[in-house]
Design an enzyme around this catalytic site. Sequence first.
Site, mmCIF file in Angstrom:
data_model
loop_
_atom_site.group_PDB
_atom_site.id
_atom_site.type_symbol
_atom_site.label_atom_id
_atom_site.label_comp_id
_atom_site.label_asym_id
_atom_site.label_seq_id
_atom_site.Cartn_x
_atom_site.Cartn_y
_atom_site.Cartn_z
ATOM 1 N N THR A 28 38.223 46.255 41.295
ATOM 2 C CA THR A 28 38.008 46.126 42.746
ATOM 3 C C THR A 28 39.271 45.592 43.414
ATOM 4 O OG1 THR A 28 35.631 45.780 42.513
ATOM 5 C CG2 THR A 28 36.655 44.872 44.487
ATOM 6 N N GLY A 29 39.496 46.034 44.630
ATOM 7 C CA GLY A 29 40.620 45.511 45.408
ATOM 8 C C GLY A 29 41.519 46.627 45.914
ATOM 9 N N ASP A 83 41.976 47.177 36.401
ATOM 10 C CA ASP A 83 41.614 46.255 37.472
ATOM 11 C C ASP A 83 42.868 45.619 38.054
ATOM 12 O OD1 ASP A 83 38.865 43.798 37.724
ATOM 13 O OD2 ASP A 83 40.157 44.747 39.240
ATOM 14 N N GLY A 99 38.919 39.144 45.916
ATOM 15 C CA GLY A 99 38.059 40.065 46.655
ATOM 16 C C GLY A 99 36.580 39.747 46.519
ATOM 17 N N GLU A 105 33.431 42.015 37.634
ATOM 18 C CA GLU A 105 34.721 42.295 36.991
ATOM 19 C C GLU A 105 34.784 41.650 35.618
ATOM 20 O OE1 GLU A 105 37.356 40.762 39.972
ATOM 21 O OE2 GLU A 105 37.802 42.765 40.758
HETATM 22 O O1 DER Z 1 39.137 40.214 43.447
HETATM 23 C C1 DER Z 1 39.800 40.679 42.494
HETATM 24 O O2 DER Z 1 39.755 40.215 41.317
HETATM 25 C C2 DER Z 1 40.788 41.772 42.788
HETATM 26 O O3 DER Z 1 41.094 42.505 41.627
HETATM 27 C C3 DER Z 1 42.012 41.072 43.330
HETATM 28 O O4 DER Z 1 42.290 40.031 42.520
HETATM 29 C C4 DER Z 1 43.197 41.996 43.467
HETATM 30 O O5 DER Z 1 43.130 42.455 44.742
HETATM 31 P P1 DER Z 1 44.338 43.299 45.376
HETATM 32 O O6 DER Z 1 44.565 44.454 44.428
HETATM 33 O O7 DER Z 1 43.766 43.725 46.694
HETATM 34 O O8 DER Z 1 45.505 42.383 45.480
#
Ligand code: DER
Length: 224
Positions: A28-29, A83, A99, A105
């Site tokens: 996610t992110g 991730d 996020g 995760e």
């Molecule tokens: O929330 C999370 O663990 C996401 O992976 C975050 O850490 C990374 O978010 P980004 O790719 O928007 O910087």
Amino acid sequence: NNPEKEKQLAAKEAVTLLKDGQIVGLGTGSTIFFAIEEIGTLVKNGLQIKGVATSDASYQQAIALGIPMLNINDVTRIDITIDGTDEFDDNLQLIKGGGGALFKEKIVASMSREKIIIADASKKVNALGKFKVPIEVVPFAVNYVRQQLKKLNGNGEVRMKDGQTFVTEQGNYIIDGDFGPINEPIILSRHLNEIEGILVHGLFVNMADSVIMGVHDTTVTFTR
Ligand code: DER
């Protein structure tokens, strides 16, 4: 530096690792956003993979791209997870959860044989801790947990979003804990694991096999 370009470069590199027949954990992110876009293109071109999402946002993006998705409880193993991260140190220890998706995760990562992290260069740090440690807490326990964090020299506030208390997909709150520089993430992780009321925390220790980092117009891969 151009973090968006660095995220895209890392994402493009990571998806070259995917093979037909794999079950793939989708993180996610904003970095993973690029990876899922790429996977959508690969699937359109014939790549035979099935995804398991770590957030509703990633699930919706994958479905819209025609990526076949599975429920976490319909899989007994995940072959590879890609991730993002908020920070990574020299030992590939991570702080994740910026996020708010850290629970799913961490479960997906724990079920994954191979764990690939993609990041722009700003995520690399000498010591974890500039980014506060996200800690998912059952609402009833917020004050109790905050008191326990103080015993670990941690100060944390409940995360707000758009003027409201942020609520995770599990219906919990997040305390973003400031512990100062974290030179022993494994020890802090163990202490946090013992505090009742914490569902999950954002120290992902020994949970990255490699980090693909975009830097300027290329990528560097760090391997455990
Ligand atoms: O929330 C999370 O663990 C996401 O992976 C975050 O850490 C990374 O978010 P980004 O790719 O928007 O910087």
